[in-house]
Scaffold this motif. Structure first.
Motif, mmCIF file in Angstrom:
data_model
loop_
_atom_site.group_PDB
_atom_site.id
_atom_site.type_symbol
_atom_site.label_atom_id
_atom_site.label_comp_id
_atom_site.label_asym_id
_atom_site.label_seq_id
_atom_site.Cartn_x
_atom_site.Cartn_y
_atom_site.Cartn_z
ATOM 1 N N GLY A 1 99.516 7.376 109.218
ATOM 2 C CA GLY A 1 98.440 7.102 108.285
ATOM 3 C C GLY A 1 97.677 5.820 108.549
ATOM 4 N N SER A 2 98.103 5.036 109.522
ATOM 5 C CA SER A 2 97.372 3.803 109.811
ATOM 6 C C SER A 2 96.203 4.108 110.750
ATOM 7 C CB SER A 2 98.295 2.748 110.427
ATOM 8 O OG SER A 2 98.743 3.172 111.686
ATOM 9 N N ASP A 3 95.200 3.253 110.708
ATOM 10 C CA ASP A 3 94.038 3.478 111.561
ATOM 11 C C ASP A 3 94.275 2.883 112.949
ATOM 12 O OD1 ASP A 3 93.908 0.824 110.946
ATOM 13 O OD2 ASP A 3 91.849 0.851 110.245
ATOM 14 N N ASP A 4 93.304 3.090 113.833
ATOM 15 C CA ASP A 4 93.445 2.628 115.213
ATOM 16 C C ASP A 4 93.198 1.129 115.377
ATOM 17 O OD1 ASP A 4 94.135 5.067 116.245
ATOM 18 O OD2 ASP A 4 92.102 5.614 116.842
ATOM 19 N N SER A 5 92.836 0.435 114.309
ATOM 20 C CA SER A 5 92.537 -0.987 114.445
ATOM 21 C C SER A 5 93.788 -1.857 114.466
ATOM 22 C CB SER A 5 91.607 -1.447 113.328
ATOM 23 O OG SER A 5 92.278 -1.388 112.094
ATOM 24 N N CYS A 6 94.948 -1.277 114.168
ATOM 25 C CA CYS A 6 96.182 -2.049 114.117
ATOM 26 C C CYS A 6 97.290 -1.275 114.827
ATOM 27 C CB CYS A 6 96.560 -2.299 112.670
ATOM 28 S SG CYS A 6 97.886 -3.467 112.482
ATOM 29 N N VAL A 7 97.924 -1.912 115.799
ATOM 30 C CA VAL A 7 98.968 -1.234 116.558
ATOM 31 C C VAL A 7 100.048 -2.235 116.961
ATOM 32 C CG1 VAL A 7 97.858 -1.501 118.802
ATOM 33 C CG2 VAL A 7 99.349 0.443 118.412
ATOM 34 N N THR A 8 101.274 -1.753 117.085
ATOM 35 C CA THR A 8 102.401 -2.571 117.525
ATOM 36 C C THR A 8 102.925 -2.025 118.834
ATOM 37 O OG1 THR A 8 103.023 -3.096 115.253
ATOM 38 C CG2 THR A 8 104.714 -3.393 116.930
ATOM 39 N N ASN B 1 89.611 -12.903 122.339
ATOM 40 C CA ASN B 1 88.646 -11.845 122.058
ATOM 41 C C ASN B 1 88.158 -11.997 120.616
ATOM 42 O OD1 ASN B 1 87.333 -9.432 121.406
ATOM 43 N ND2 ASN B 1 88.680 -8.225 122.698
ATOM 44 N N PRO B 2 86.856 -12.162 120.389
ATOM 45 C CA PRO B 2 86.353 -12.366 119.022
ATOM 46 C C PRO B 2 86.522 -11.149 118.114
ATOM 47 C CG PRO B 2 84.542 -12.194 120.591
ATOM 48 C CD PRO B 2 85.792 -12.217 121.389
ATOM 49 N N GLU B 3 86.800 -9.995 118.661
ATOM 50 C CA GLU B 3 87.003 -8.793 117.844
ATOM 51 C C GLU B 3 88.424 -8.682 117.304
ATOM 52 O OE1 GLU B 3 84.624 -6.628 116.900
ATOM 53 O OE2 GLU B 3 83.220 -7.956 117.902
ATOM 54 N N VAL B 4 89.323 -9.566 117.713
ATOM 55 C CA VAL B 4 90.723 -9.519 117.286
ATOM 56 C C VAL B 4 90.903 -10.419 116.071
ATOM 57 C CG1 VAL B 4 93.094 -10.052 117.945
ATOM 58 C CG2 VAL B 4 91.561 -8.972 119.585
ATOM 59 N N ALA C 1 92.620 -5.513 115.193
ATOM 60 C CA ALA C 1 91.220 -5.767 115.537
ATOM 61 C C ALA C 1 90.344 -5.527 114.313
ATOM 62 C CB ALA C 1 90.782 -4.860 116.677
ATOM 63 N N ARG C 2 89.117 -5.986 114.389
ATOM 64 C CA ARG C 2 88.167 -5.716 113.312
ATOM 65 C C ARG C 2 87.984 -4.222 113.186
ATOM 66 N NH1 ARG C 2 85.077 -10.786 114.804
ATOM 67 N NH2 ARG C 2 86.093 -12.188 113.343
ATOM 68 N N SER C 3 87.712 -3.752 111.991
ATOM 69 C CA SER C 3 87.592 -2.319 111.755
ATOM 70 C C SER C 3 86.384 -1.719 112.480
ATOM 71 C CB SER C 3 87.502 -2.018 110.259
ATOM 72 O OG SER C 3 86.391 -2.689 109.709
ATOM 73 N N THR C 4 85.418 -2.546 112.856
ATOM 74 C CA THR C 4 84.238 -2.037 113.565
ATOM 75 C C THR C 4 84.486 -1.886 115.066
ATOM 76 O OG1 THR C 4 83.405 -4.286 113.814
ATOM 77 C CG2 THR C 4 82.632 -3.034 111.908
ATOM 78 N N TYR C 5 85.600 -2.455 115.559
ATOM 79 C CA TYR C 5 85.898 -2.414 116.988
ATOM 80 C C TYR C 5 86.477 -1.051 117.358
ATOM 81 C CZ TYR C 5 87.890 -3.624 121.499
ATOM 82 O OH TYR C 5 88.211 -3.646 122.821
ATOM 83 N N THR C 6 85.979 -0.457 118.421
ATOM 84 C CA THR C 6 86.540 0.792 118.918
ATOM 85 C C THR C 6 87.076 0.573 120.317
ATOM 86 O OG1 THR C 6 84.383 1.478 119.737
ATOM 87 C CG2 THR C 6 85.023 2.277 117.557
ATOM 88 N N ARG C 7 88.162 1.244 120.629
ATOM 89 C CA ARG C 7 88.756 1.111 121.945
ATOM 90 C C ARG C 7 87.849 1.706 123.011
ATOM 91 N NH1 ARG C 7 94.811 3.231 121.464
ATOM 92 N NH2 ARG C 7 94.599 3.382 119.254
ATOM 93 N N PRO C 8 87.792 1.052 124.172
ATOM 94 C CA PRO C 8 86.958 1.605 125.264
ATOM 95 C C PRO C 8 87.555 2.882 125.819
ATOM 96 C CG PRO C 8 87.924 -0.528 125.881
ATOM 97 C CD PRO C 8 88.376 -0.210 124.510
#
Length: 77
Positions: free
Chosen positions: A18-25, A46-49, A70-77
């Motif tokens: 249920g967690s979004d892609d902006s946070c990972v361990t 990285n300013p997006e972190v 990461a910020r919620s607006t950041y998407t993985r490349p």
């Protein structure tokens, strides 16, 4: 290494349901503060972190739990 012996993965990605892609361990096996602190420093540049940190589960284990948010607006490349 003995024939047929399984190798442990060096890196595992752990993500709560249920967690979004902006946070990972990540779990890094066979590593310690040397890599953990250097990696945290470079990722925080990285300013997006928003957050990056690590913990060592127990002094007798060579395993690092490494968390990046990461910020919620950041998407993985």
């Amino acid at each position: 290494m003995a024939a047929g012996a399984e190798r442990k993965p060096v890196l595992e990605m752990v993500q709560a349901n249920g967690s979004d892609d902006s946070c990972v361990t990540f779990v890094l096996h066979e590593e310690d503060h040397t890599l953990g602190n250097a990696l945290r420093y470079m990722i925080m540049k990285n300013p997006e972190v928003d957050f990056c940190g690590y913990s060592i589960t127990h002094p007798s284990e060579s395993k690092i739990n490494f968390r990046i948010q990461a910020r919620s607006t950041y998407t993985r490349p």
